[in-house]
Motif scaffolding. Structure first.
Motif, mmCIF file in Angstrom:
data_model
loop_
_atom_site.group_PDB
_atom_site.id
_atom_site.type_symbol
_atom_site.label_atom_id
_atom_site.label_comp_id
_atom_site.label_asym_id
_atom_site.label_seq_id
_atom_site.Cartn_x
_atom_site.Cartn_y
_atom_site.Cartn_z
ATOM 1 N N SER A 55 0.475 62.260 -6.972
ATOM 2 C CA SER A 55 -0.686 62.419 -6.271
ATOM 3 C C SER A 55 -2.123 62.375 -7.540
ATOM 4 O O SER A 55 -3.115 61.968 -6.888
ATOM 5 N N ASN A 62 3.282 64.513 -11.378
ATOM 6 C CA ASN A 62 2.951 64.712 -10.640
ATOM 7 C C ASN A 62 2.002 63.272 -10.099
ATOM 8 O O ASN A 62 1.067 62.480 -11.080
ATOM 9 N N ARG A 104 8.509 70.076 -3.454
ATOM 10 C CA ARG A 104 8.160 70.160 -1.685
ATOM 11 C C ARG A 104 6.741 70.225 -2.162
ATOM 12 O O ARG A 104 6.706 69.321 -0.735
ATOM 13 N N ASP A 105 6.063 70.683 -3.199
ATOM 14 C CA ASP A 105 4.875 70.733 -2.926
ATOM 15 C C ASP A 105 4.310 70.738 -4.280
ATOM 16 O O ASP A 105 4.207 71.372 -5.237
ATOM 17 N N HIS A 106 3.494 69.253 -4.506
ATOM 18 C CA HIS A 106 3.143 69.226 -6.129
ATOM 19 C C HIS A 106 2.311 70.205 -6.567
ATOM 20 O O HIS A 106 1.973 70.567 -7.906
ATOM 21 N N SER A 107 1.589 70.667 -5.932
ATOM 22 C CA SER A 107 0.246 71.820 -5.689
ATOM 23 C C SER A 107 0.914 73.040 -6.153
ATOM 24 O O SER A 107 0.356 73.889 -7.262
ATOM 25 N N SER A 108 1.443 73.576 -5.554
ATOM 26 C CA SER A 108 2.238 74.570 -5.586
ATOM 27 C C SER A 108 3.821 75.281 -7.283
ATOM 28 O O SER A 108 3.718 75.731 -7.061
#
Length: 337
Positions: free
Chosen positions: A207, A205, A289-293
Motif C-alpha cells: 500500500s 507493504n 490480512r491488514d498491512h497497517s496492523s
C-alpha cells in the motif's frame, strides 16, 4: 497405581492451569494431552499450546486466525453443528496447529535462510560491487574480489542497509553473520567494517510505494551488536529466536570506521552474509490480512509430512527425537492423522 491422584480433577482449575503453563517443551504438552481424555480436554480448552507458542514467539500475537489446508491446498470444509461443537472444533484446530508450530520451530532443519537479495541502500560501483556478492562465501570469483561496497560519505555516521528475501514466508531466525571486506589491493589492507549492526524483520507493504523504508513493515528490531574491524565472518546471536512473519530481513550497518585513502571518504564494505534459522514452509505459510496492523492468517498444510518430520530423527542438525512408538501412536490418535 491405585493410589495415584489426578491433580487436574483434584486441584482448582486455575492452579492446574498454572502448573501446566510451566511446561516449556511442546513434546511435554503433547504427552500431557495424551494421558487421558480429561487431560486432553483441559489442554485444548485452555489453549495451552497456543500460549506456549506466544511465549516462544511474541510475533504470533498478530495472528488473527489459523487455517488448516488439505493436501491440495484447499481449506478443510467447515463442520455444521451447534455453536458449542463449532467452538470446540475451533479450539481443537488451534491446538493441532500451534502444537505443530511449536514442535517445528525446534526440530525442522536449520541452515542459511537467505533466498535472494532485494537491494542495498547505496552501491559504489554497480553491478561489480552489488549486494549479490554477499551471497558468495568465496572472497574471490576468478581474479576479482567478491564484495558489496557502499558509496563514500564525509559523515561517518551515515548508515547503510542490506535487504534480503528469505527462503520462506515464515522462518525462525536465530543468528546472523556478517564478514567485513578487507581491501587487500589497497595500501595498509584496510577493513571497511561498520561500527555496529542491527537486524530488522518484517513483510512487504504494497500500500506504500514512496521511500525505501516505507516499502516494508518491520515487526522485529534487534538490539545493536558491535562489529569488530576484523576480516572474519562475525556471528551475531539474537537474544531469543525470532519468528519472521513475511520473509523480509534487513541488516542495518551503523557507523563507519574506515576512510579510503584515494578520496578520503568513509565506506562500508561486506563480502559475505549468512542468516541462520529454520524455514517452516511448506508446512506453514502466512497471509497478511491488514498491512497497517500486521494482523495475519496462519496456515498449516501437509500435516502428514509435518508429522513425519516431527516424530523422527532430524538428520540435518543431528537432533534425535525421544518419543517411543507408543507415544507416536497416541500422538496420531490425538491429532487424527
Amino acid at each position: 497405581m491405585g493410589s495415584c491422584v489426578d491433580f487436574i480433577s483434584s486441584l482448582d482449575p486455575d492452579m492446574s492451569h498454572k502448573i501446566l503453563l510451566c511446561l516449556d517443551d511442546p513434546s511435554d504438552l503433547v504427552r500431557v494431552s495424551c494421558v487421558s481424555r480429561s487431560w486432553r480436554r483441559f489442554v485444548i480448552a485452555n489453549g495451552l499450546c497456543k500460549q506456549l507458542c506466544l511465549r516462544m514467539f511474541p510475533q504470533l500475537s498478530r495472528a488473527a486466525c489459523v487455517v488448516e489446508l488439505n493436501k491440495h491446498g484447499a481449506k478443510e470444509p467447515e463442520e455444521v453443528g451447534s455453536s458449542y461443537s463449532m467452538e470446540w472444533q475451533a479450539l481443537e484446530k488451534n491446538h493441532r496447529v500451534y502444537a505443530y508450530l511449536a514442535r517445528a520451530s525446534m526440530t525442522f532443519g536449520i541452515g542459511d535462510c537467505i533466498g535472494d537479495t532485494i537491494g542495498a541502500s547505496s552501491t559504489d560501483n554497480f553491478p561489480e560491487e552489488s549486494i549479490d556478492n554477499t551471497l558468495e562465501p568465496r572472497d574471490m570469483i576468478g581474479e576479482r574480489a567478491s564484495y558489496w561496497s557502499s558509496k563514500g560519505q564525509n559523515n561517518p555516521d551515515v548508515p547503510e542497509t542490506l535487504t534480503y528475501k528469505l527462503v520462506s514466508q515464515i522462518c525462525v531466525i536465530t543468528e546472523i553473520s556478517v564478514q567485513p571486506f578487507e581491501a587487500f589491493f589497497q595500501p595498509g589492507l584496510p577493513i571497511y567494517s561498520a561500527k555496529s549492526v542491527r537486524i530488522k524483520m518484517g513483510y512487504p507493504n504494497p500500500s506504500l510505494d514512496t521511500s525505501t523504508e516505507e516499502k516494508y513493515v518491520w515487526t522485529y528490531t534487534s538490539p545493536e551488536f558491535p562489529m569488530a574491524q576484523e576480516n572474519r565472518l562475525q556471528k551475531f546471536i539474537l537474544p531469543e529466536p525470532v519468528l519472521c512473519i513475511g520473509g523480509i530481513l534487513q541488516i542495518e550497518l551503523l557507523g563507519r570506521v574506515q576512510r579510503q585513502e584515494m578520496d578520503n571518504l568513509f565506506y562500508i564494505c561486506v563480502c559475505h552474509v549468512q542468516v541462520v534459522g529454520r524455514p517452516l514452509s511448506p508446512a506453514f505459510s502466512v497471509e497478511i490480512r491488514d498491512h497497517s496492523s500486521g494482523m495475519f492468517t496462519l496456515k498449516c498444510d501437509q500435516l502428514a509430512k509435518c508429522h513425519a518430520q516431527l516424530t523422527f530423527s532430524n538428520e540435518s542438525d543431528g537432533v534425535e527425537d525421544d518419543w517411543d512408538e507408543e507415544e507416536v501412536d497416541d500422538f496420531e490418535e490425538t491429532y487424527s492423522l
